[in-house]
Design a protein around this motif. Structure first.
Motif, short mmCIF file in Angstrom:
data_model
loop_
_atom_site.label_atom_id
_atom_site.label_comp_id
_atom_site.label_asym_id
_atom_site.label_seq_id
_atom_site.Cartn_x
_atom_site.Cartn_y
_atom_site.Cartn_z
N VAL A 78 0.83 -1.20 0.00
CA VAL A 78 0.00 0.00 0.00
C VAL A 78 0.87 1.25 0.00
CG1 VAL A 78 -1.72 1.31 1.33
CG2 VAL A 78 -1.89 -1.18 1.17
N GLY A 79 1.89 1.25 0.86
CA GLY A 79 2.81 2.38 0.96
C GLY A 79 4.04 2.12 0.13
N PRO A 80 4.88 3.13 -0.02
CA PRO A 80 6.10 2.96 -0.82
C PRO A 80 7.12 2.03 -0.16
CG PRO A 80 6.10 5.09 0.25
CD PRO A 80 4.76 4.47 0.53
N LEU A 81 7.97 1.43 -0.97
CA LEU A 81 9.11 0.66 -0.50
C LEU A 81 9.97 1.58 0.36
CD1 LEU A 81 10.99 -1.92 -0.81
CD2 LEU A 81 12.01 -0.70 -2.74
N LEU A 82 10.39 1.11 1.53
CA LEU A 82 11.15 1.97 2.44
C LEU A 82 12.66 1.81 2.30
CD1 LEU A 82 8.98 1.95 5.67
CD2 LEU A 82 9.02 3.60 3.80
N ASP A 83 13.13 0.94 1.43
CA ASP A 83 14.57 0.84 1.18
C ASP A 83 15.07 2.21 0.68
OD1 ASP A 83 14.04 -1.80 1.71
OD2 ASP A 83 14.77 -2.57 -0.20
N GLY A 84 16.13 2.71 1.26
CA GLY A 84 16.70 4.00 0.86
C GLY A 84 16.01 5.20 1.46
N ARG A 88 16.30 9.66 1.33
CA ARG A 88 15.25 10.50 0.74
C ARG A 88 14.73 11.57 1.69
NH1 ARG A 88 13.85 5.37 -1.22
NH2 ARG A 88 12.02 5.13 0.12
N TRP A 89 14.73 11.27 3.00
CA TRP A 89 14.24 12.21 3.99
C TRP A 89 15.23 12.32 5.13
CZ3 TRP A 89 10.58 8.63 2.00
CH2 TRP A 89 9.60 9.20 1.20
N THR A 153 18.82 4.26 9.01
CA THR A 153 19.81 3.26 8.59
C THR A 153 19.52 2.72 7.21
OG1 THR A 153 18.70 1.29 9.49
CG2 THR A 153 20.14 2.55 10.99
N LEU A 154 18.34 2.96 6.69
CA LEU A 154 17.95 2.42 5.38
C LEU A 154 18.43 3.37 4.28
CD1 LEU A 154 14.32 1.24 6.19
CD2 LEU A 154 16.46 -0.06 6.33
#
Length: 157
Positions: A78-84, A88-89, A153-154
């Motif tokens: 449902v939500g975006p992939l959190l890798d990286g 990004r933020w 850490t991602l």
């Protein structure tokens, strides 16, 4: 009387410890970001990972895929992939998104993890722990800081 740097630091630390966490109603947002720590303490990366994959706590993986948490079952889409996400933020932006994503992403279905009022239908059975008193946020101030620490850490490799 002149105070040494060490003494001044001890006084400031003691004051921060006495002050306690920022109450959900007192969180200061700036363009969706929250610059100040909600708990006044650094986040614990390992606990943040547990919170994200626990069905009883954040349960972030119910909506998001996180490769670093691949051992936990049932990642959502449902939500975006959190890798990286740590690239990004920044911490303030992630803290703001976790506290109340609707201030950053209008129309998002992501829960506000550090909010206790202003709901259309709060559903006391689902929000907080108090049946007859004020609602507790879905996550505590320290739990928000722990999740932010894990998310930072991602990084993309």
């Amino acid at each position: 009387m002149k105070l040494s740097t060490l003494t001044l630091a001890a006084i400031m630390t003691a004051g921060a410890a006495i002050a306690g966490p920022v109450a959900p109603a007192d969180v200061v947002f700036s363009e969706g970001a929250v610059a100040a720590s909600l708990s006044g303490q650094p986040g614990d990366v390992a606990n943040g990972a547990k919170i994200m994959s626990s069905k009883k706590l954040g349960n972030c993986i119910a909506c998001h895929e996180v490769t670093a948490l691949s051992e936990a079952p049932f990642h959502g889409e449902v939500g975006p992939l959190l890798d990286g996400v740590g690239d990004r933020w920044n911490q303030a932006e992630l803290r703001g998104i976790l506290s109340n994503a609707k201030l950053t992403y209008e129309g998002t279905v992501m829960p506000a993890y550090y909010k206790v009022d202003g709901f259309n239908r709060p559903g006391k059975a689902y929000t907080g722990k108090a049946a007859d008193g004020p609602l507790d946020p879905l996550l505590s101030a320290q739990q928000i800081e722990d999740v932010v620490a894990f998310l930072m850490t991602l990084k993309d490799e």
